[in-house]
Design an enzyme around this catalytic site. Structure first.
Site, PDB file in Angstrom:
ATOM      1  N   HIS A 148       0.756  -1.366   0.081  1.00  7.23           N
ATOM      2  CA  HIS A 148       0.020   0.017  -0.073  1.00  7.23           C
ATOM      3  C   HIS A 148       0.985   1.289   0.194  1.00  7.23           C
ATOM      4  O   HIS A 148       2.188   1.306  -0.254  1.00  7.23           O
ATOM      5  CB  HIS A 148      -1.081   0.039   1.265  1.00  7.23           C
ATOM      6  N   HIS A 202       4.268   1.022   1.885  1.00  2.00           N
ATOM      7  CA  HIS A 202       5.542   0.265   1.258  1.00  2.00           C
ATOM      8  C   HIS A 202       5.997   1.089  -0.017  1.00  2.00           C
ATOM      9  O   HIS A 202       7.191   1.247  -0.345  1.00  2.00           O
ATOM     10  CB  HIS A 202       4.779  -1.079   0.721  1.00  2.00           C
ATOM     11  N   CYS A 212       4.301 -11.348  18.921  1.00  2.00           N
ATOM     12  CA  CYS A 212       3.217 -10.750  18.138  1.00  2.00           C
ATOM     13  C   CYS A 212       3.463 -11.174  16.702  1.00  2.00           C
ATOM     14  O   CYS A 212       4.671 -11.190  16.154  1.00  2.00           O
ATOM     15  CB  CYS A 212       3.267  -9.206  17.992  1.00  2.00           C
ATOM     16  N   CYS A 272       3.888  -8.571  14.064  1.00  2.00           N
ATOM     17  CA  CYS A 272       5.471  -8.087  14.107  1.00  2.00           C
ATOM     18  C   CYS A 272       6.335  -9.393  14.016  1.00  2.00           C
ATOM     19  O   CYS A 272       7.586  -9.302  13.571  1.00  2.00           O
ATOM     20  CB  CYS A 272       5.855  -7.475  15.265  1.00  2.00           C
ATOM     21  N   CYS A 277      -0.003  -5.897  21.416  1.00  2.00           N
ATOM     22  CA  CYS A 277       0.982  -5.268  20.898  1.00  2.00           C
ATOM     23  C   CYS A 277       1.020  -3.789  20.489  1.00  2.00           C
ATOM     24  O   CYS A 277      -0.293  -3.357  20.178  1.00  2.00           O
ATOM     25  CB  CYS A 277       1.227  -5.964  19.224  1.00  2.00           C
ATOM     26  N   HIS A 337       0.178  -3.076  16.508  1.00  5.81           N
ATOM     27  CA  HIS A 337      -1.129  -3.802  15.962  1.00  5.81           C
ATOM     28  C   HIS A 337      -2.214  -3.611  16.835  1.00  5.81           C
ATOM     29  O   HIS A 337      -3.237  -3.895  16.383  1.00  5.81           O
ATOM     30  CB  HIS A 337      -0.716  -5.071  15.308  1.00  5.81           C
ATOM     31  N   LYS A 386      -1.166   5.204  12.257  1.00  5.71           N
ATOM     32  CA  LYS A 386      -0.276   4.784  11.405  1.00  5.71           C
ATOM     33  C   LYS A 386      -1.028   4.115  10.171  1.00  5.71           C
ATOM     34  O   LYS A 386      -1.858   3.250  10.555  1.00  5.71           O
ATOM     35  CB  LYS A 386       0.501   3.653  11.827  1.00  5.71           C
ATOM     36  N   LYS A 399      -2.720  -2.356   7.384  1.00  8.92           N
ATOM     37  CA  LYS A 399      -3.792  -3.186   7.174  1.00  8.92           C
ATOM     38  C   LYS A 399      -4.532  -3.384   8.403  1.00  8.92           C
ATOM     39  O   LYS A 399      -6.005  -3.299   8.403  1.00  8.92           O
ATOM     40  CB  LYS A 399      -3.265  -4.510   6.662  1.00  8.92           C
TER      41      LYS A 399
HETATM   42  O1  ME8 Z   1       8.529  -5.454   8.561  1.00  7.50           O
HETATM   43  N1  ME8 Z   1       4.298   4.724   7.030  1.00  7.50           N
HETATM   44  O2  ME8 Z   1       7.719  -5.976   6.471  1.00  7.50           O
HETATM   45  P1  ME8 Z   1       6.257  -5.178   6.457  1.00  7.50           P
HETATM   46  C1  ME8 Z   1       5.596   4.589   6.563  1.00  7.50           C
HETATM   47  N2  ME8 Z   1       9.227  -8.154   6.489  1.00  7.50           N
HETATM   48  N3  ME8 Z   1       6.125   3.284   6.028  1.00  7.50           N
HETATM   49  C2  ME8 Z   1       5.274   2.382   6.068  1.00  7.50           C
HETATM   50  C3  ME8 Z   1       3.935   2.273   6.616  1.00  7.50           C
HETATM   51  C4  ME8 Z   1       3.429   3.458   6.851  1.00  7.50           C
HETATM   52  N4  ME8 Z   1       2.421   3.737   7.486  1.00  7.50           N
HETATM   53  N5  ME8 Z   1       3.573   1.264   6.545  1.00  7.50           N
HETATM   54  C5  ME8 Z   1       4.547   0.199   5.976  1.00  7.50           C
HETATM   55  C6  ME8 Z   1       8.496  -6.124   7.647  1.00  7.50           C
HETATM   56  N6  ME8 Z   1       5.567   0.962   6.007  1.00  7.50           N
HETATM   57  C7  ME8 Z   1       9.777  -7.176   7.525  1.00  7.50           C
HETATM   58  C8  ME8 Z   1      10.856  -6.318   7.013  1.00  7.50           C
HETATM   59  S1  ME8 Z   1      13.494  -6.527   6.435  1.00  7.50           S
HETATM   60  C9  ME8 Z   1      14.802  -7.500   6.560  1.00  7.50           C
HETATM   61  C10 ME8 Z   1      12.192  -7.321   6.831  1.00  7.50           C
HETATM   62  C11 ME8 Z   1       6.866   0.451   5.262  1.00  7.50           C
HETATM   63  O3  ME8 Z   1       5.955  -5.504   4.928  1.00  7.50           O
HETATM   64  C12 ME8 Z   1       8.136   0.831   6.159  1.00  7.50           C
HETATM   65  O4  ME8 Z   1       9.232   0.945   5.276  1.00  7.50           O
HETATM   66  O5  ME8 Z   1       5.754  -4.950   7.711  1.00  7.50           O
HETATM   67  C13 ME8 Z   1       8.139  -0.285   7.104  1.00  7.50           C
HETATM   68  O6  ME8 Z   1       9.446  -0.459   7.820  1.00  7.50           O
HETATM   69  C14 ME8 Z   1       7.889  -1.549   6.132  1.00  7.50           C
HETATM   70  O7  ME8 Z   1       6.952  -1.269   5.348  1.00  7.50           O
HETATM   71  C15 ME8 Z   1       7.207  -2.548   7.030  1.00  7.50           C
HETATM   72  O8  ME8 Z   1       6.847  -3.587   6.047  1.00  7.50           O
END
Ligand code: ME8
Length: 503
Positions: free
Chosen positions: A18, A21, A126, A129, A147, A150, A300, A303
């Site tokens: 979204h 990301h 969690c 996370c 959490c 979340h 924040k 989802k």
């Molecule tokens: O944490 N505002 O994956 P994830 C800003 N798989 N950035 C956001 C955001 C928001 N509201 N929502 C998501 C993971 N992001 C692990 C990472 S790395 C070795 C493993 C972005 O799918 C932001 O970069 O939960 C956040 O750190 C990341 O999506 C989390 O993605």
């Protein structure tokens, strides 16, 4: 040639990406494109984090084998990044065999050093996370641990597991966090260092029993366990550049590694990752660049909060990838959370892209076609115009090199604003041969277009070809050097959005 290695987090494919990301990925892409434009040798890595309980459960729910599920999602993520014109060099998946091999080798190596041991874990977890929570880290709702990210109840775990001796790295971590300029902005380094000083460092579990979580990489010497998803995921930054076999590639890119992350995963990318690297006899990355959250009505965007803005909505509303890329970069903030609304995005889009830049291009292009038959030859430009151009390039480069992309865009808009003022003052439409005015305006437009290229690559390239100039390295650019412009079209680059008036 300078090397620049840039990474995004690898995302959990439990849902499509979204705006959050896209925010991180577009930022990484802007840096990658900027470094390519300025002559760097760039490697840009993104991908998906495909193992663990969260993915196991979501696949089960969809009635699919997790591999089938993550295969589909990998295609979907690639499609979104294509729509947003993300120029990654490689898309890594943690189910790729070479990655699994790298993770096993690393696990064995650290185990061989006596830094991994077996013991019992009991405590909270969690799944969203994929993180263990200790008392003090979680919130309580009606007496039950929740959490803090979340807002969901935590699960209680009691299991034999393998631990990584994180506690051994306390002095090392404090030294790296407090004395080396790695985490940007530095407030995040101070935050982690003070957590370590105040709470100490506990060893962390790096495996789960296979009867609890089977979807993961087996512990190489004990197939009753799978490796913890974060140990697995963090290793992508090394396996993606050839670890452990391709030492040359690995050394080349690791020397200038830049991880881009949201602040939610700061702990893993500092305390855990720097310690894992040290245990692997590797230096820390050159930089961890941390950004804050996109929020909507104070929450924040995510989802779980149910307040997601989709990439489709954005691309449709802002006429393709360039508009979205510009807007996400313009609101980029490492420090404060940014409240996003269509109202805000519409107003930036209309004021800056449509009115200030787009309209300028259209006016100058049309005048050049009408007055000069599209051919504008080199003329001398005034000293103050040359100064505006040189100074803007300088301040833009400084901003980009310190990751201040929003500031860099302000400098570009200043050039466009200056050009608008110049056109209004010199009134080239009243002159029979306004070649000096048009040449000056085209020089200003050319610089702005090139500086915008990392953000709006399609519009910049389209304009360069409509006005007959090259997208060149801005570091070497000097004002007043273009021999001639051949204008063949006066494109509308950013069509204005009709905003409905309330009330
Ligand atoms: O944490 N505002 O994956 P994830 C800003 N798989 N950035 C956001 C955001 C928001 N509201 N929502 C998501 C993971 N992001 C692990 C990472 S790395 C070795 C493993 C972005 O799918 C932001 O970069 O939960 C956040 O750190 C990341 O999506 C989390 O993605």
């Amino acid at each position: 040639m300078s090397v620049f290695y840039v990474t995004t987090p690898i995302y959990y494919p439990n849902a499509p990406p979204h705006i959050g990301h896209a925010y991180t990925t577009v930022f990484a892409d802007v840096l990658a494109r900027f470094h390519r434009l300025t002559g760097g040798k760039v490697f840009f890595l993104t991908g998906n984090d495909e193992h663990g309980l969260k993915i196991q459960r979501v696949a089960e729910k969809a009635g699919k084998h997790p591999k089938e599920y993550v295969d589909e999602m990998a295609n979907l993520y690639r499609e979104y990044w294509r729509i947003l014109n993300i120029s990654y060099d490689y898309f890594i998946r943690t189910t790729d065999p070479y990655h699994e091999k790298a993770v096993k080798e690393a696990f064995n190596y650290i185990y061989g050093k006596g830094l991994i041991y077996k013991a019992k874990y009991s405590g909270m977890y969690c799944v969203d996370c994929e993180k263990y929570y200790s008392p003090g880290e979680y919130t309580e709702v009606e007496g039950k641990p929740h959490c803090p990210i979340h807002n969901k109840p935590l699960e209680y775990l009691e299991e034999e597991t393998y631990y990584f001796k994180l506690s051994e790295f306390k002095d090392y971590l404090l030294d790296v966090l407090e004395n080396r300029d790695i985490v940007y902005p530095s407030q995040y380094a101070r935050e982690v260092a003070s957590k370590i000083r105040n709470e100490g460092l506990r060893d962390v579990s790096v495996a789960r029993p296979v009867e609890r979580v089977w979807w993961g990489i087996p512990v190489p010497f004990d197939d009753k366990y799978v490796i913890y998803v974060w140990f697995d995921a963090l290793m992508n930054y090394l396996s993606g550049i050839g670890y452990p076999n391709d030492k040359e590639k690995n050394t080349l890119y690791w020397s200038n590694a830049h991880h881009i992350i949201g602040k939610d995963i700061l702990w893993f990318h500092t305390a855990v990752w720097f310690s894992m690297l040290k245990a692997l006899d590797m230096p820390p990355p050159r930089r961890v660049i941390v950004h804050s959250y996109l929020i909507n009505k104070g929450l924040k965007i995510g989802k779980s909060a149910g307040n997601v803005i989709s990439i489709e909505e954005l691309v449709e509303r802002y006429n393709g990838s360039d508009g979205v890329r510009y807007l996400l970069s313009r609101i980029f903030n490492t420090d404060k959370d940014s409240e996003v609304s269509f109202e805000l995005l519409d107003s930036i889009y209309n004021t800056e892209l449509a009115d200030t830049f787009g309209n300028l291009v259209r006016r100058v292009g049309s005048l050049a076609l009408k007055k000069m038959g599209g051919k504008v030859y080199k003329r001398s430009i005034d000293g103050n115009v040359a100064d505006v151009i040189s100074n803007s390039i300088g301040t833009y480069l400084d901003a980009m090199r310190s990751y201040e992309v929003s500031k860099a865009l302000e400098h570009v808009m200043n050039i466009a604003r200056y050009a608008n003022q110049y056109i209004n003052e010199t009134k080239p439409w009243e002159k029979s041969n306004p070649s000096k005015e048009l040449y000056t305006l085209l020089e200003l437009i050319k610089v702005a277009t090139i500086l915008l290229h990392p953000f709006t690559p399609m519009a910049s390239s389209k304009l360069a070809s409509a006005f007959g100039f090259e997208i060149e390295n801005p570091v070497n650019m000097e004002p007043g050097k273009t021999e001639r412009y051949t204008i063949t079209d006066a494109p509308i680059l950013f069509r204005k959005i009709q905003v409905k008036q309330e009330g």
